[in-house]
Design a protein around this motif. Sequence first.
Motif, PDB file in Angstrom:
ATOM      1  N   ILE A  89      -6.514   7.697   7.363  1.00 16.95           N
ATOM      2  CA  ILE A  89      -5.816   7.082   8.579  1.00 16.95           C
ATOM      3  C   ILE A  89      -6.607   5.963   9.194  1.00 16.95           C
ATOM      4  O   ILE A  89      -6.118   4.684   9.219  1.00 16.95           O
ATOM      5  CB  ILE A  89      -5.698   7.788   9.831  1.00 16.95           C
ATOM      6  N   ARG A  90      -7.762   5.941   9.075  1.00 18.85           N
ATOM      7  CA  ARG A  90      -8.546   4.786   9.637  1.00 18.85           C
ATOM      8  C   ARG A  90      -8.304   3.622   8.629  1.00 18.85           C
ATOM      9  O   ARG A  90      -8.352   2.367   9.135  1.00 18.85           O
ATOM     10  CB  ARG A  90     -10.278   5.075   9.888  1.00 18.85           C
ATOM     11  N   LYS A  91      -8.473   4.043   7.360  1.00 15.77           N
ATOM     12  CA  LYS A  91      -8.244   2.761   6.364  1.00 15.77           C
ATOM     13  C   LYS A  91      -6.961   2.214   6.367  1.00 15.77           C
ATOM     14  O   LYS A  91      -6.834   1.039   6.201  1.00 15.77           O
ATOM     15  CB  LYS A  91      -8.722   3.505   5.080  1.00 15.77           C
ATOM     16  N   ALA A  92      -5.805   3.156   6.472  1.00 12.81           N
ATOM     17  CA  ALA A  92      -4.476   2.648   6.324  1.00 12.81           C
ATOM     18  C   ALA A  92      -4.308   1.765   7.823  1.00 12.81           C
ATOM     19  O   ALA A  92      -3.585   0.720   7.571  1.00 12.81           O
ATOM     20  CB  ALA A  92      -3.680   3.933   6.434  1.00 12.81           C
ATOM     21  N   THR A  93      -4.960   2.257   8.875  1.00  9.11           N
ATOM     22  CA  THR A  93      -4.706   1.412  10.185  1.00  9.11           C
ATOM     23  C   THR A  93      -5.532   0.479  10.510  1.00  9.11           C
ATOM     24  O   THR A  93      -5.190  -0.410  11.468  1.00  9.11           O
ATOM     25  CB  THR A  93      -4.558   2.454  11.204  1.00  9.11           C
ATOM     26  N   GLY A  94      -6.765   0.489  10.031  1.00 10.47           N
ATOM     27  CA  GLY A  94      -7.514  -0.733  10.035  1.00 10.47           C
ATOM     28  C   GLY A  94      -8.132  -0.453  11.800  1.00 10.47           C
ATOM     29  O   GLY A  94      -8.918  -1.322  12.370  1.00 10.47           O
ATOM     30  N   ASP A  95      -8.237   0.888  12.097  1.00  8.82           N
ATOM     31  CA  ASP A  95      -8.569   1.283  13.464  1.00  8.82           C
ATOM     32  C   ASP A  95      -9.520   2.444  13.359  1.00  8.82           C
ATOM     33  O   ASP A  95      -9.124   3.222  12.596  1.00  8.82           O
ATOM     34  CB  ASP A  95      -7.332   1.253  14.466  1.00  8.82           C
ATOM     35  N   GLN A  96     -10.338   2.904  14.294  1.00  8.13           N
ATOM     36  CA  GLN A  96     -11.074   3.955  14.248  1.00  8.13           C
ATOM     37  C   GLN A  96     -10.397   5.199  14.948  1.00  8.13           C
ATOM     38  O   GLN A  96     -10.783   6.213  14.239  1.00  8.13           O
ATOM     39  CB  GLN A  96     -12.381   3.824  15.141  1.00  8.13           C
ATOM     40  N   ILE A  97      -9.336   5.059  15.613  1.00  9.46           N
ATOM     41  CA  ILE A  97      -8.248   5.949  15.929  1.00  9.46           C
ATOM     42  C   ILE A  97      -9.163   7.079  16.826  1.00  9.46           C
ATOM     43  O   ILE A  97      -8.897   6.750  18.309  1.00  9.46           O
ATOM     44  CB  ILE A  97      -8.040   6.849  15.009  1.00  9.46           C
TER      45      ILE A  97
ATOM     46  N   MET B 187       0.871  -1.159   0.051  1.00 12.66           N
ATOM     47  CA  MET B 187      -0.042   0.060  -0.115  1.00 12.66           C
ATOM     48  C   MET B 187       0.642   1.317   0.011  1.00 12.66           C
ATOM     49  O   MET B 187       1.849   1.339   0.769  1.00 12.66           O
ATOM     50  CB  MET B 187      -0.985   0.069   1.175  1.00 12.66           C
ATOM     51  N   GLN B 188       0.427   2.408  -0.864  1.00 13.26           N
ATOM     52  CA  GLN B 188       1.425   3.498  -0.845  1.00 13.26           C
ATOM     53  C   GLN B 188       0.700   4.513   0.074  1.00 13.26           C
ATOM     54  O   GLN B 188      -0.318   4.786   0.475  1.00 13.26           O
ATOM     55  CB  GLN B 188       1.205   4.233  -2.179  1.00 13.26           C
ATOM     56  N   LEU B 189       1.696   4.570   1.069  1.00 15.50           N
ATOM     57  CA  LEU B 189       1.096   5.263   2.446  1.00 15.50           C
ATOM     58  C   LEU B 189       1.753   6.777   2.221  1.00 15.50           C
ATOM     59  O   LEU B 189       3.083   7.084   2.033  1.00 15.50           O
ATOM     60  CB  LEU B 189       1.836   4.705   3.735  1.00 15.50           C
ATOM     61  N   ASP B 190       0.904   7.892   2.457  1.00 11.79           N
ATOM     62  CA  ASP B 190       1.047   9.177   2.538  1.00 11.79           C
ATOM     63  C   ASP B 190       1.837   9.549   3.802  1.00 11.79           C
ATOM     64  O   ASP B 190       0.945   9.574   4.755  1.00 11.79           O
ATOM     65  CB  ASP B 190      -0.245   9.927   2.171  1.00 11.79           C
ATOM     66  N   LEU B 191       2.843   9.912   3.903  1.00  4.37           N
ATOM     67  CA  LEU B 191       3.660  10.293   5.112  1.00  4.37           C
ATOM     68  C   LEU B 191       2.950  11.613   5.816  1.00  4.37           C
ATOM     69  O   LEU B 191       3.191  11.736   7.007  1.00  4.37           O
ATOM     70  CB  LEU B 191       4.982  10.277   4.964  1.00  4.37           C
ATOM     71  N   ASN B 192       2.253  12.264   4.902  1.00  2.00           N
ATOM     72  CA  ASN B 192       1.574  13.557   5.711  1.00  2.00           C
ATOM     73  C   ASN B 192       0.566  13.311   6.632  1.00  2.00           C
ATOM     74  O   ASN B 192       0.187  13.701   7.461  1.00  2.00           O
ATOM     75  CB  ASN B 192       1.133  14.300   4.512  1.00  2.00           C
ATOM     76  N   LEU B 193      -0.013  11.756   6.687  1.00  2.34           N
ATOM     77  CA  LEU B 193      -0.797  11.573   7.429  1.00  2.34           C
ATOM     78  C   LEU B 193      -0.393  11.247   8.750  1.00  2.34           C
ATOM     79  O   LEU B 193      -1.089  11.408   9.843  1.00  2.34           O
ATOM     80  CB  LEU B 193      -1.530   9.990   6.898  1.00  2.34           C
ATOM     81  N   LEU B 194       1.071  11.146   8.935  1.00  2.00           N
ATOM     82  CA  LEU B 194       1.512  11.052  10.249  1.00  2.00           C
ATOM     83  C   LEU B 194       1.442  12.468  11.023  1.00  2.00           C
ATOM     84  O   LEU B 194       1.055  12.391  12.251  1.00  2.00           O
ATOM     85  CB  LEU B 194       3.062  10.660  10.231  1.00  2.00           C
ATOM     86  N   THR B 195       1.711  13.488  10.206  1.00  2.00           N
ATOM     87  CA  THR B 195       1.362  14.605  10.966  1.00  2.00           C
ATOM     88  C   THR B 195      -0.160  14.868  11.393  1.00  2.00           C
ATOM     89  O   THR B 195      -0.298  15.380  12.447  1.00  2.00           O
ATOM     90  CB  THR B 195       1.750  15.959   9.982  1.00  2.00           C
TER      91      THR B 195
END
Length: 306
Positions: free
Chosen positions: A41-49, A1-9
């Motif tokens: 983020i929820r889709k990438a982690t599989g968690d509601q956060i 999966m291509q992860l956008d590192l901006n999601l970390l911020t």
Amino acid sequence: MQLDLNLLTALDALLEEGSVAGAADRLHVTAPAMSRSLGRIRKATGDQILVRTGRHMTPTPRALAMRTEVHALVQQAHQLLSARTELDLAGLERVFTVRWHDALTAACGTALIAAVHRQAPGVQLRLTAEPGDDTPELRRGDVDVASSAGPPSLSDIRHSLIGRDRLVLAVRPGHPLTEQPVTVERYAAADHVTVSRRGSLRDRIDDALAALNHERRVIASAPTTAIALQLVRDADLVVTLPDAATRSSRDQLGLTTLPLPLELPPVPLHLLWHHRHDDDPAHTWLRNLATQTLQALFTTPHTSDQ
């Protein structure tokens, strides 16, 4: 999966603020844009956060577990990509490789190590010998700083002139050359040793003598200055070498120094490094320290009045 590192911020802001609106204000984006980031983020982690509890949003156990690590990652990224900051020498931990001519290492190695350790105890120095052939070690990153008698041939190698050293003769006490003034004829007639890591029996001295219709007798070559000086100490040999760079070694061996009976330009000494280190604070510090250490060779009472 291509992860956008901006999601970390975005994730860091959401976990710190505990709300989409607060995170949006913190990052200066709209609330709908931050809501879309939360969805990704929820889709990438599989968690509601973050989950809604009444009028507020509460982090999930997964979000709580990753909050500290996420914040640390974001801070590290900011430090990595931010403009140069103040250098903390006391906390600096790094290994630098210094490739100097063996005469310079013998003359200045101890002073450089002491200066580095005094200012940055966590820094280690790797002092290496010059190679038998010209290799792009600076370009590859195998060497941080190097010495050279001439400017570099590669365009991406920086250099600074440290000083210029005159050539002198070194012989053992009682050598026949010490009995009378040294002339070109007496110098050429003596038995010579050259210093060459490639084993060359000829150098620019021979070219200068040939221009005067003289030829010296070279009977051996030595791979390092230290070995050449030892040979000179134990036999009636002559070695011609830079004065300032070899003075301490000659003094330790009790050798006699004589003037070179030839008009030759002084030998330049350059410090070399790769241009990718131009804006590296730690590397700049090392270069400045190396420059100061080497320049001390040319400011001793032995040479100041010449």
